[in-house]
Scaffold this motif. Structure first.
Motif, PDB file in Angstrom:
ATOM      1  N   ARG A   1     -32.715  46.808  72.904  1.00 22.61           N
ATOM      2  CA  ARG A   1     -32.425  46.971  71.483  1.00 22.61           C
ATOM      3  C   ARG A   1     -33.563  46.337  70.697  1.00 22.61           C
ATOM      4  O   ARG A   1     -33.977  45.216  70.972  1.00 22.61           O
TER       5      ARG A   1
ATOM      6  N   SER B   1     -32.168  48.210  79.735  1.00 20.86           N
ATOM      7  CA  SER B   1     -31.453  48.578  78.508  1.00 20.86           C
ATOM      8  C   SER B   1     -31.962  47.669  77.402  1.00 20.86           C
ATOM      9  O   SER B   1     -32.035  46.455  77.590  1.00 20.86           O
TER      10      SER B   1
ATOM     11  N   THR C   1     -31.675  51.494  69.877  1.00 25.89           N
ATOM     12  CA  THR C   1     -31.416  51.083  71.246  1.00 25.89           C
ATOM     13  C   THR C   1     -31.886  52.181  72.181  1.00 25.89           C
ATOM     14  O   THR C   1     -32.059  53.335  71.777  1.00 25.89           O
TER      15      THR C   1
END
Length: 190
Positions: free
Chosen positions: A72, A70, A125
């Motif tokens: 950003r 994950s 993101t």
């Protein structure tokens, strides 16, 4: 608990991630299968280096077991309009092939690749799964010439362990890359 790491993490949180932390620091709270990443991109890491006032930060959580990253990416003050951002496969000081598209405004990414916000500042993101690793062999040099093929998430993680990936933001002023930062997972106890 590693108090030095805790103080660095606290300082980075207070300063909004303005400090360049180690490439990918092990987070003992998550266990050995997860790592947190925070890096600052800069023009001086480009090959060849470029002098730019642009600034960017890339943050990610890598979960080995779930095969999920994950992330950003935020950038500001680009000297040209943003074109695309990727993760490339190469050691420091060397340009390498694209392994993961983060965004593109050129229409050259695999299906589902988001547009890069901008034109000169933005934040986005996303997540990386095995389906995002070199998904379009025609668009990814790393799959063709460097051996990280479609879906090879474990090879992507192995490259992280060997500090052989970098994140790169490309602009109209610097199409080869306006800013970059090397990524890597620190080895502990080895």
């Amino acid at each position: 608990m590693n108090h030095r790491f805790t103080r660095l993490a606290f300082a980075a949180a207070v300063l909004g991630g303005a400090l360049p932390l180690p490439a990918l620091a092990h987070d003992p709270g998550h266990g050995a299968h997860m790592h947190d990443l925070r890096v600052r991109l800069e023009g001086y890491q480009e090959v060849p280096s470029v002098s730019t006032a642009a600034r960017a930060n890339f943050r990610a959580t890598v979960d080995h077991h779930a095969k999920l990253i994950s992330w950003r990416l935020s950038y500001a003050d680009l000297e040209g309009d943003v074109q695309q951002a990727h993760i490339h496969f190469a050691q420091p000081g060397v340009n390498g092939g694209i392994t993961v598209f983060l965004c593109t405004n050129l229409g050259n990414g695999p299906a589902g690749t988001p547009l890069c916000p901008g034109p000169r500042s933005g934040m986005l993101t996303g997540s990386i799964t095995p389906n995002d690793v070199s998904p379009d062999i025609a668009a990814t040099q790393a799959a063709i010439t460097q051996g990280i093929g479609p879906g090879e998430f474990d090879e992507l993680i192995e490259a992280l362990h060997n500090k052989a990936l970098y994140v790169n933001v490309h602009s109209t002023r610097w199409p080869g890359g306006e800013m970059r930062s090397q990524l890597g997972i620190a080895h502990h106890g080895h």
